[in-house]
Design an enzyme around this catalytic site. Structure first.
Site, short mmCIF file in Angstrom:
data_model
loop_
_atom_site.label_atom_id
_atom_site.label_comp_id
_atom_site.label_asym_id
_atom_site.label_seq_id
_atom_site.Cartn_x
_atom_site.Cartn_y
_atom_site.Cartn_z
N ASN A 163 0.79 -1.24 0.00
CA ASN A 163 0.00 0.00 0.00
C ASN A 163 0.82 1.28 0.00
O ASN A 163 0.31 2.32 -0.41
CB ASN A 163 -1.02 -0.01 1.15
CG ASN A 163 -0.36 -0.08 2.50
OD1 ASN A 163 0.80 -0.45 2.62
ND2 ASN A 163 -1.09 0.28 3.54
N GLU A 259 5.53 -3.58 11.88
CA GLU A 259 4.31 -2.78 11.92
C GLU A 259 3.26 -3.57 11.18
O GLU A 259 3.40 -3.86 9.99
CB GLU A 259 4.54 -1.42 11.24
CG GLU A 259 5.64 -0.59 11.89
CD GLU A 259 5.37 -0.19 13.34
OE1 GLU A 259 4.19 -0.17 13.75
OE2 GLU A 259 6.34 0.08 14.06
N CYS A 293 -3.01 1.02 7.00
CA CYS A 293 -3.04 0.37 8.31
C CYS A 293 -3.68 1.28 9.34
O CYS A 293 -4.36 0.83 10.25
CB CYS A 293 -1.63 0.01 8.75
SG CYS A 293 -0.56 1.42 8.82
N GLU A 387 -10.29 -6.43 10.05
CA GLU A 387 -9.77 -5.31 9.28
C GLU A 387 -10.16 -5.50 7.82
O GLU A 387 -9.63 -6.38 7.15
CB GLU A 387 -8.23 -5.34 9.42
CG GLU A 387 -7.51 -4.24 8.75
CD GLU A 387 -5.98 -4.44 8.74
OE1 GLU A 387 -5.50 -5.59 8.67
OE2 GLU A 387 -5.28 -3.42 8.77
P1 NAP Z 1 1.14 -9.03 3.53
O1 NAP Z 1 0.34 -9.89 2.66
O2 NAP Z 1 1.41 -9.46 4.91
O3 NAP Z 1 2.51 -8.76 2.74
C1 NAP Z 1 3.49 -7.92 3.28
C2 NAP Z 1 4.85 -8.35 2.75
O4 NAP Z 1 5.18 -9.64 3.28
C3 NAP Z 1 4.90 -8.51 1.24
O5 NAP Z 1 6.17 -8.10 0.80
C4 NAP Z 1 4.74 -10.01 1.05
O6 NAP Z 1 5.25 -10.49 -0.17
C5 NAP Z 1 5.57 -10.50 2.21
N1 NAP Z 1 5.33 -11.89 2.63
C6 NAP Z 1 4.25 -12.66 2.42
N2 NAP Z 1 4.44 -13.89 2.98
C7 NAP Z 1 5.67 -13.86 3.55
C8 NAP Z 1 6.45 -14.80 4.30
N3 NAP Z 1 6.02 -16.02 4.58
N4 NAP Z 1 7.66 -14.42 4.72
C9 NAP Z 1 8.13 -13.19 4.48
N5 NAP Z 1 7.45 -12.26 3.77
C10 NAP Z 1 6.23 -12.59 3.33
O7 NAP Z 1 0.47 -7.56 3.64
P2 NAP Z 1 -0.06 -6.61 2.49
O8 NAP Z 1 -1.29 -7.21 1.91
O9 NAP Z 1 1.05 -6.22 1.57
O10 NAP Z 1 -0.45 -5.31 3.33
C11 NAP Z 1 -1.66 -5.20 4.00
C12 NAP Z 1 -1.50 -5.46 5.48
O11 NAP Z 1 -0.39 -4.73 5.97
C13 NAP Z 1 -2.67 -4.97 6.30
O12 NAP Z 1 -2.94 -5.88 7.31
C14 NAP Z 1 -2.17 -3.66 6.89
O13 NAP Z 1 -2.83 -3.28 8.07
C15 NAP Z 1 -0.74 -3.96 7.10
N6 NAP Z 1 0.03 -2.73 7.11
C16 NAP Z 1 0.49 -2.30 8.30
C17 NAP Z 1 1.20 -1.10 8.37
C18 NAP Z 1 1.70 -0.58 9.67
O14 NAP Z 1 2.58 0.28 9.64
N7 NAP Z 1 1.21 -1.04 10.81
C19 NAP Z 1 1.44 -0.38 7.21
C20 NAP Z 1 0.96 -0.87 6.02
C21 NAP Z 1 0.27 -2.05 5.98
P3 NAP Z 1 4.23 -10.90 -1.38
O15 NAP Z 1 3.60 -9.63 -1.80
O16 NAP Z 1 5.13 -11.50 -2.37
O17 NAP Z 1 3.25 -11.86 -0.78
O1 G3P Z 2 -0.62 1.93 6.06
C1 G3P Z 2 0.59 2.62 6.00
C2 G3P Z 2 0.91 3.43 7.22
O2 G3P Z 2 2.25 3.70 7.33
C3 G3P Z 2 0.04 4.65 7.34
O3 G3P Z 2 0.54 5.85 6.97
O4 G3P Z 2 0.27 8.25 6.55
O5 G3P Z 2 -1.48 6.66 5.81
O6 G3P Z 2 -1.19 7.13 8.22
P1 G3P Z 2 -0.51 7.05 6.89
#
Ligand code: NAP
Ligand code: G3P
Length: 485
Positions: A163, A259, A293, A387
């Site tokens: 994202n 995160e 997020c 979520e």
């Molecule tokens: P995701 O599916 O968990 O993927 C995140 C990263 O992890 C991608 O690079 C993914 O690669 C990789 N990945 C997947 N399986 C893995 C494994 N077994 N080992 C190591 N890496 C692996 O998350 P997303 O769909 O990209 O993002 C959405 C989620 O992220 C939401 O839950 C959101 O709340 C959270 N998020 C949190 C924050 C924060 O700062 N708290 C910020 C942004 C997003 P692939 O794409 O190749 O699967």
């Molecule tokens: O989901 C990504 C996180 O880093 C949020 O950033 O600026 O959208 O609150 P912001």
């Protein structure tokens, strides 16, 4: 700029030890646009042998990088920041196609990244160690002094989500390299074209060979191998709680900074400025279709003012513009993929079946979910707890501030919370009790400004990000004790 990474066939390459290479496997992953499914590019699925080679190279490169002056490292970061600004439109163009982010937000993500990088260099230049006299501890004399400095950890593995493919990669890379580490970036597959471009910018800014490397490939296939690799000294991950938990289970003795997901609540008390609250809720819940997020993911409103708030929210949600981001500027864009849109629909169906009142939206076309607002969501509904990562907002009516706090805290997540009130005592009463990393008073939940600490508790993360905090996390203290004779 891009010709270096692309052979003209939309086949992108990885930056490995200073060279742009494809995979020997010759396996490519198609990156199709969430907007119209058109092919944006292909990235190599790197093999385990290639991962070994990359991490070995990063380890070697770090030894030299760690020795050069902080001033020289900072100059490279300043140059990278300038390049991000210079190429912001070009990067935004890729971002729009690859992850369907609207143009304004795409450009602002890149410019914010440049600011982040500059601030990182400035901050590191102003960090210093300390000397601790021994005689402050009982039984020791003045002859003993500890000189304490920060030293790099080695090879940092940065794993970024889809994202914020530029910002959430650079906000790991910049603090890592200013501190003297080398980096292996594993970008989200949908987002890896942006990740490759970003590596190209750092390379063009003068980051020496091997200090920044990229590994493309599906996390489900190569993720475990990279995260458990013996050559990795630190993992900085942003993504879902499910993957974060997996990484924390299978790794050993490697520090983690993670995160993860969130279910941020906006708590609206009866003395709130409802216009301010409604504007913040709408901006917080629906920008980039709720794929943030820190998006506002539920509203907990005191019963007495619920109808008045609902009227304002209905008026504002109706004004949101659903767009194809390639054609026009707007608020709601297609979700990242069909699976995500299916999941959001599941949550909406569950809420409808259990009696939630659909106030607006509820419509889907392909991967586009129209902005949706539900009232009278109750605790038995999945939408109260899960979520959606989509433009769907549940309103839960509560009898008082304590009930709002209880519901907020019963979440498995603990990223942020917001409280809207004109009474400072009420604001602090709620803020004090919320089990989250950050509480916003009279503002939507959000990460910035990026030098503030950003962290989640419970399933929302481990450790603290934010410029200074990230630099501290990616270094360790080293003491050298002078023993005067
Ligand atoms: P995701 O599916 O968990 O993927 C995140 C990263 O992890 C991608 O690079 C993914 O690669 C990789 N990945 C997947 N399986 C893995 C494994 N077994 N080992 C190591 N890496 C692996 O998350 P997303 O769909 O990209 O993002 C959405 C989620 O992220 C939401 O839950 C959101 O709340 C959270 N998020 C949190 C924050 C924060 O700062 N708290 C910020 C942004 C997003 P692939 O794409 O190749 O699967
Ligand atoms: O989901 C990504 C996180 O880093 C949020 O950033 O600026 O959208 O609150 P912001």
């Amino acid at each position: 700029m891009f010709s270096v990474t692309n052979d003209g066939n939309k086949n992108f390459k990885n930056l490995v030890n200073g060279k742009w290479v494809s995979s020997e496997s010759n396996n490519f992953i198609d990156i199709n646009s969430p907007i119209d499914n058109s092919l944006v590019g292909r990235v190599p699925a790197m093999t385990k042998d290639e991962v070994d080679f990359i991490i070995k190279g990063a380890k070697e490169a770090q030894k030299e990088w760690g020795k050069i002056t902080l001033n020289e490292r900072a100059e490279i970061l300043y140059k990278a920041a300038d390049l991000f600004v210079e190429y912001s439109e070009e990067i935004a163009e890729i971002m729009i196609r690859e992850i369907a982010k609207d143009r304004k937000s795409s450009i602002s993500e890149v410019v914010r990244t440049a600011d982040f990088i500059r601030f990182t260099a400035d901050t590191a230049k102003n960090m210093s160690g300390e000397s601790i006299p021994g005689d402050t501890f009982p039984g020791y004399k003045r002859n003993k002094i500890s000189v304490v400095n920060r030293v790099p950890l080695g090879v940092v593995l940065a794993i970024s989500p889809f994202n914020y493919p530029v910002n959430l990669a650079a906000s790991k890379i910049a603090p890592a390299i200013i501190a003297g580490n080398s980096v292996v970036l594993k970008p989200a597959t949908q987002g890896s074209l942006c990740g490759i471009y970003l590596a190209r910018i750092f390379e063009a800014a003068g980051v020496p060979k091997g200090v920044i490397n990229t590994i493309t490939g599906r996390g489900s296939e190569i993720g475990d191998y990279i995260t458990t690799h013996k050559g990795i000294d630190f993992i900085n991950f942003t993504g879902s709680s499910a993957v974060g938990e997996r990484i924390s289970k299978i790794t050993t003795m490697v520090p983690l900074l993670m995160e993860l997901g969130g279910k941020d609540a906006a708590i609206i008390l009866k003395d709130a400025d409802l216009e301010l609250a409604a504007s913040n809720i709408i901006a917080g819940a629906y920008s980039y279709s709720g794929q943030r997020c820190t998006a506002v993911k539920r509203v907990l409103v005191e019963e007495e003012i619920a109808d008045a708030l609902v009227e304002k929210l209905k008026e504002k949600v109706a004004k949101l513009k659903v767009v194809n981001p390639l054609e026009e500027q707007g608020d709601v864009v297609p979700l990242i993929n069909t699976k995500s849109a299916d999941f959001v629909c599941e949550l909406m169906e569950d809420a409808k079946e259990k009696g939630a009142e659909l106030l607006f939206g509820g419509k889907r076309e392909g991967n586009v979910i129209y902005p949706t607002l539900f009232d009278k969501v109750t605790e038995d509904m999945r939408l109260a707890w899960e979520e959606p990562f989509g433009p769907v907002l549940p309103i839960m009516r509560v009898k008082d501030r304590d009930e709002a706090i209880r519901i907020s805290n019963e979440s498995e997540y603990g990223l942020q919370g917001a409280v809207f009130t004109e009474n400072i005592d009420n604001a602090f009463y709620v803020a004090d009790k919320l089990e989250v990393g950050t509480v916003q008073i009279n503002n939507k939940t959000e990460r910035g400004p990026d030098h503030f600490p950003f962290l989640g508790v419970k399933s929302s993360g481990i450790g603290t990000q934010g410029i200074r905090y990230s630099i501290e996390a990616m270094t360790r203290l080293k003491g050298t004790v002078i023993n005067l004779r």
